[in-house]
Scaffold this motif. Structure first.
Motif, PDB file in Angstrom:
ATOM      1  N   PRO A 117       0.823  -1.227   0.000  1.00 58.48           N
ATOM      2  CA  PRO A 117       0.000   0.000   0.000  1.00 58.48           C
ATOM      3  C   PRO A 117       0.851   1.270   0.000  1.00 58.48           C
ATOM      4  CG  PRO A 117      -0.761  -1.527   1.687  1.00 58.48           C
ATOM      5  CD  PRO A 117       0.487  -2.108   1.132  1.00 58.48           C
ATOM      6  N   LEU A 118       1.981   1.235   0.705  1.00 54.14           N
ATOM      7  CA  LEU A 118       2.850   2.412   0.730  1.00 54.14           C
ATOM      8  C   LEU A 118       3.467   2.667  -0.629  1.00 54.14           C
ATOM      9  CD1 LEU A 118       4.607   1.859   4.153  1.00 54.14           C
ATOM     10  CD2 LEU A 118       2.937   3.595   3.598  1.00 54.14           C
ATOM     11  N   MET A 119       3.804   1.574  -1.346  1.00 55.15           N
ATOM     12  CA  MET A 119       4.378   1.739  -2.675  1.00 55.15           C
ATOM     13  C   MET A 119       3.338   2.238  -3.662  1.00 55.15           C
ATOM     14  SD  MET A 119       6.841  -1.550  -2.513  1.00 55.15           S
ATOM     15  CE  MET A 119       7.099  -1.691  -4.244  1.00 55.15           C
ATOM     16  N   VAL A 120       2.088   1.786  -3.476  1.00 54.16           N
ATOM     17  CA  VAL A 120       1.005   2.326  -4.307  1.00 54.16           C
ATOM     18  C   VAL A 120       0.951   3.838  -4.137  1.00 54.16           C
ATOM     19  CG1 VAL A 120      -1.490   2.412  -4.626  1.00 54.16           C
ATOM     20  CG2 VAL A 120      -0.366   0.216  -4.265  1.00 54.16           C
ATOM     21  N   LYS A 121       1.037   4.265  -2.861  1.00 49.26           N
ATOM     22  CA  LYS A 121       1.058   5.700  -2.573  1.00 49.26           C
ATOM     23  C   LYS A 121       2.229   6.371  -3.283  1.00 49.26           C
ATOM     24  CE  LYS A 121      -2.136   7.439   0.017  1.00 49.26           C
ATOM     25  NZ  LYS A 121      -2.886   8.600  -0.426  1.00 49.26           N
ATOM     26  N   ALA A 122       3.398   5.729  -3.241  1.00 53.01           N
ATOM     27  CA  ALA A 122       4.594   6.313  -3.852  1.00 53.01           C
ATOM     28  C   ALA A 122       4.364   6.582  -5.335  1.00 53.01           C
ATOM     29  CB  ALA A 122       5.792   5.382  -3.651  1.00 53.01           C
ATOM     30  N   VAL A 123       3.758   5.589  -6.025  1.00 54.56           N
ATOM     31  CA  VAL A 123       3.513   5.759  -7.460  1.00 54.56           C
ATOM     32  C   VAL A 123       2.497   6.877  -7.697  1.00 54.56           C
ATOM     33  CG1 VAL A 123       2.672   4.624  -9.549  1.00 54.56           C
ATOM     34  CG2 VAL A 123       4.057   3.352  -7.917  1.00 54.56           C
ATOM     35  N   ARG A 124       1.415   6.851  -6.894  1.00 60.74           N
ATOM     36  CA  ARG A 124       0.374   7.870  -7.048  1.00 60.74           C
ATOM     37  C   ARG A 124       0.925   9.279  -6.799  1.00 60.74           C
ATOM     38  NH1 ARG A 124      -3.157   5.266  -9.432  1.00 60.74           N
ATOM     39  NH2 ARG A 124      -4.742   3.993  -8.439  1.00 60.74           N
ATOM     40  N   TRP A 125       1.677   9.406  -5.703  1.00 65.80           N
ATOM     41  CA  TRP A 125       2.236  10.713  -5.370  1.00 65.80           C
ATOM     42  C   TRP A 125       3.163  11.209  -6.472  1.00 65.80           C
ATOM     43  CZ3 TRP A 125       3.494   9.149   0.339  1.00 65.80           C
ATOM     44  CH2 TRP A 125       2.424   9.522   1.164  1.00 65.80           C
ATOM     45  N   SER A 126       3.971  10.287  -7.022  1.00 66.08           N
ATOM     46  CA  SER A 126       4.936  10.721  -8.037  1.00 66.08           C
ATOM     47  C   SER A 126       4.200  11.242  -9.264  1.00 66.08           C
ATOM     48  CB  SER A 126       5.872   9.572  -8.403  1.00 66.08           C
ATOM     49  OG  SER A 126       5.194   8.567  -9.102  1.00 66.08           O
ATOM     50  N   GLU A 127       3.086  10.551  -9.621  1.00 65.89           N
ATOM     51  CA  GLU A 127       2.321  11.026 -10.784  1.00 65.89           C
ATOM     52  C   GLU A 127       1.696  12.390 -10.496  1.00 65.89           C
ATOM     53  OE1 GLU A 127      -0.288   7.742 -11.349  1.00 65.89           O
ATOM     54  OE2 GLU A 127       1.191   6.602 -12.514  1.00 65.89           O
ATOM     55  N   ALA A 128       1.132  12.513  -9.280  1.00 61.71           N
ATOM     56  CA  ALA A 128       0.464  13.774  -8.931  1.00 61.71           C
ATOM     57  C   ALA A 128       1.469  14.926  -8.879  1.00 61.71           C
ATOM     58  CB  ALA A 128      -0.243  13.626  -7.586  1.00 61.71           C
ATOM     59  N   LEU A 129       2.599  14.669  -8.272  1.00 60.10           N
ATOM     60  CA  LEU A 129       3.606  15.718  -8.145  1.00 60.10           C
ATOM     61  C   LEU A 129       4.143  16.142  -9.506  1.00 60.10           C
ATOM     62  CD1 LEU A 129       5.672  14.622  -5.024  1.00 60.10           C
ATOM     63  CD2 LEU A 129       4.519  16.798  -5.323  1.00 60.10           C
ATOM     64  N   ALA A 130       4.425  15.139 -10.351  1.00 61.45           N
ATOM     65  CA  ALA A 130       4.960  15.452 -11.675  1.00 61.45           C
ATOM     66  C   ALA A 130       3.934  16.256 -12.469  1.00 61.45           C
ATOM     67  CB  ALA A 130       5.330  14.163 -12.410  1.00 61.45           C
ATOM     68  N   ALA A 131       2.662  15.833 -12.382  1.00 61.18           N
ATOM     69  CA  ALA A 131       1.605  16.555 -13.094  1.00 61.18           C
ATOM     70  C   ALA A 131       1.501  17.988 -12.574  1.00 61.18           C
ATOM     71  CB  ALA A 131       0.271  15.834 -12.931  1.00 61.18           C
ATOM     72  N   ALA A 132       1.584  18.113 -11.229  1.00 63.84           N
ATOM     73  CA  ALA A 132       1.474  19.444 -10.628  1.00 63.84           C
ATOM     74  C   ALA A 132       2.609  20.341 -11.102  1.00 63.84           C
ATOM     75  CB  ALA A 132       1.490  19.327  -9.114  1.00 63.84           C
ATOM     76  N   MET A 133       3.821  19.787 -11.103  1.00 66.64           N
ATOM     77  CA  MET A 133       4.972  20.592 -11.500  1.00 66.64           C
ATOM     78  C   MET A 133       4.893  20.979 -12.974  1.00 66.64           C
ATOM     79  SD  MET A 133       7.859  18.524  -9.369  1.00 66.64           S
ATOM     80  CE  MET A 133       9.340  19.309  -9.999  1.00 66.64           C
ATOM     81  N   GLU A 134       4.557  19.978 -13.803  1.00 67.41           N
ATOM     82  CA  GLU A 134       4.547  20.263 -15.233  1.00 67.41           C
ATOM     83  C   GLU A 134       3.413  21.202 -15.620  1.00 67.41           C
ATOM     84  OE1 GLU A 134       4.853  16.246 -16.508  1.00 67.41           O
ATOM     85  OE2 GLU A 134       7.043  16.329 -16.599  1.00 67.41           O
TER      86      GLU A 134
END
Lengths: 233, 208
Positions: free
Chosen positions: A176-193
């Motif tokens: 579950p923590l790794m699922v979060k890691a993937v989700r967060w990375s997508e959200a953060l990258a989208a936010a930054m871009e």
């Protein structure tokens, strides 16, 4: 120490560390540790923090001393191990290993106690020319740290509520923590871009980090001092 | 929406993901490290203190093998390990972690390179863990001054490190990677495509 450019300070600490790894010299090790403390004394640092860092170091140094004393090259484990502890060679051997820990810790303290980590990251981008993608990706990941700690506690609590008590490295807990890691990375990258982060576009610098001659000289100074130490101690 | 990217190009989300994985496993490592500090205190009088960090050493490699499993392309293991080392430095670890991370990263990368980056399964992850273990042991041999130690002791320490490397970075990482792929969040990655069709029934059978 505080004013030296962080990237060049890192280089100036890493080069001597790597060289030191290949030599055995108790006096030099202790001198390095002592000298590091003296430099720190003149650097206006927070000693309470330094002491906290030193606790595990001290434990490790004592541990390595005992290991070196008990299992020194040429000793027989078991038979005579008790006597071996008292012998001169064992004492020296223990000191050898223990003092190494201190020497490395001295270098380490010198760096971490006088360096602002955000400055280091900025200087890695500006002086060492790390790609912006990696620099800001690294920063984004670093800022996730408290969220990750909280998420860990939450996930554990969720399992406990169900009467399941997973061990700390159980896949049940980590997936579950790794699922979060993937989700967060997508959200953060989208936010930054979406807000205009672009690897290829030119960047302006908010906090320029300047290089002075002293910064360039620092790695040569530390390495030079170490070589002198190796020659004369 | 996907634009054509080069096979080896790094996207921002990939970098952030391996960074967050690095953070996660750094936390696990720190947690287990502090737990084992008590053990270390108990081992010190017997001169066995180094076993304290040997038994959790494999956790260091986990982020890299998991990331390689997810992205399945050259360079992932090395970059992940070095990035994780930088994160450790930001968290307040000593600068020595950078060189350690580099050495371990090269080892981890080698493990996947010998299979020409074609295999990302239990075998290649174990080989990768083994290489990382060997290289990192050579490195600690110098930094910790292990030349001063007795051969039997060295062999024991190496055996313990190899064991935990295989257990954590090989077996456990493989389980984690597969578990993650089955949840469906990896749709954009090679690992996701491979395990996506897995039946949910399989999952429940395993859990039982």
């Amino acid at each position: 120490m505080k004013s030296i450019n962080p990237s060049w300070k890192l280089i100036g600490i890493l080069v001597p560390i790597v060289i030191l790894a290949f030599f055995y010299n108790i006096t030099l090790n202790l001198v390095i540790f002592g000298a590091s403390l003296v430099v720190l004394a003149f650097s206006r640092i927070k000693w309470s923090t330094a002491l906290k860092v030193m606790i595990p170091v001290a434990v490790l140094a004592v541990g390595m001393y005992m290991t070196g004393a008990k299992f020194h090259a040429g000793a027989n484990i078991g038979v005579g191990a008790g006597n071996a502890l008292l012998s001169n060679a064992a004492f020296e051997n223990g000191l050898q290993l223990g003092s190494r820990v201190l020497a490395f810790a001295g270098f380490g303290l010198l760096f971490i106690m006088t360096t602002d980590m955000m400055e280091l990251v900025r200087s890695m981008e500006q002086q060492l020319r790390f790609p912006a993608k990696f620099v800001y990706g690294l920063l984004a990941a670093f800022q996730i740290l408290p969220n990750m700690q909280q998420e860990y506690r939450k996930t554990k609590a969720a399992f406990w509520a169900r009467g399941v008590y997973p061990v700390p490295v159980s896949p049940k807990l980590l997936v579950p923590l790794m699922v979060k890691a993937v989700r967060w990375s997508e959200a953060l990258a989208a936010a930054m871009e979406s807000k205009g982060f672009d690897e290829k576009a030119g960047r302006t610098i908010y906090h320029p980090i300047v290089m002075r001659p002293a910064d360039y000289a620092f790695p040569f100074l530390t390495t030079g001092l170490l070589v002198l130490g190796l020659l004369f101690l | 929406m996907k634009t054509k990217t080069k096979k080896y190009a790094w996207q921002l989300k990939d970098i952030i993901m391996i960074g967050i994985l690095g953070v996660l496993f750094a936390l696990i490592y720190l947690g287990s490290f502090y737990l084992s500090m008590g053990l270390q205190a108990a081992l010190t009088p017997f001169g066995l203190a180094p076993f304290n960090f040997e038994i959790v050493y494999g956790v260091w490699f986990m982020a890299a093998t998991v990331a390689a499993f997810i992205m399945q392309k050259p360079g992932v293991a090395l970059v992940t390990e070095v990035l994780a080392a930088f994160l450790e430095l930001l968290m307040g670890n000593f600068p020595l972690v950078i060189t350690t991370g580099l050495v371990q990263g090269v080892g981890l990368e080698l493990g996947f390179a010998v299979f020409r980056y074609k295999r990302y399964d239990l075998l290649s992850m174990c080989v990768s863990a083994t290489f990382a273990c060997i290289l990192s042991f050579i490195w600690t041999y110098f930094t910790n001054g292990y030349a001063a130690l007795e051969t039997g002791m060295l062999a024991a320490m190496f055996a313990v490190r190899l064991g935990t490397s295989l257990l954590f970075a090989g077996l456990l990482s493989n389980l984690l990677g597969k578990g993650l792929a089955r949840t469906g969040v990896l749709k954009g990655y090679p690992a996701g495509a491979k395990y996506a069709r897995q039946d949910i029934m399989d999952d429940e059978e395993e859990a039982a």
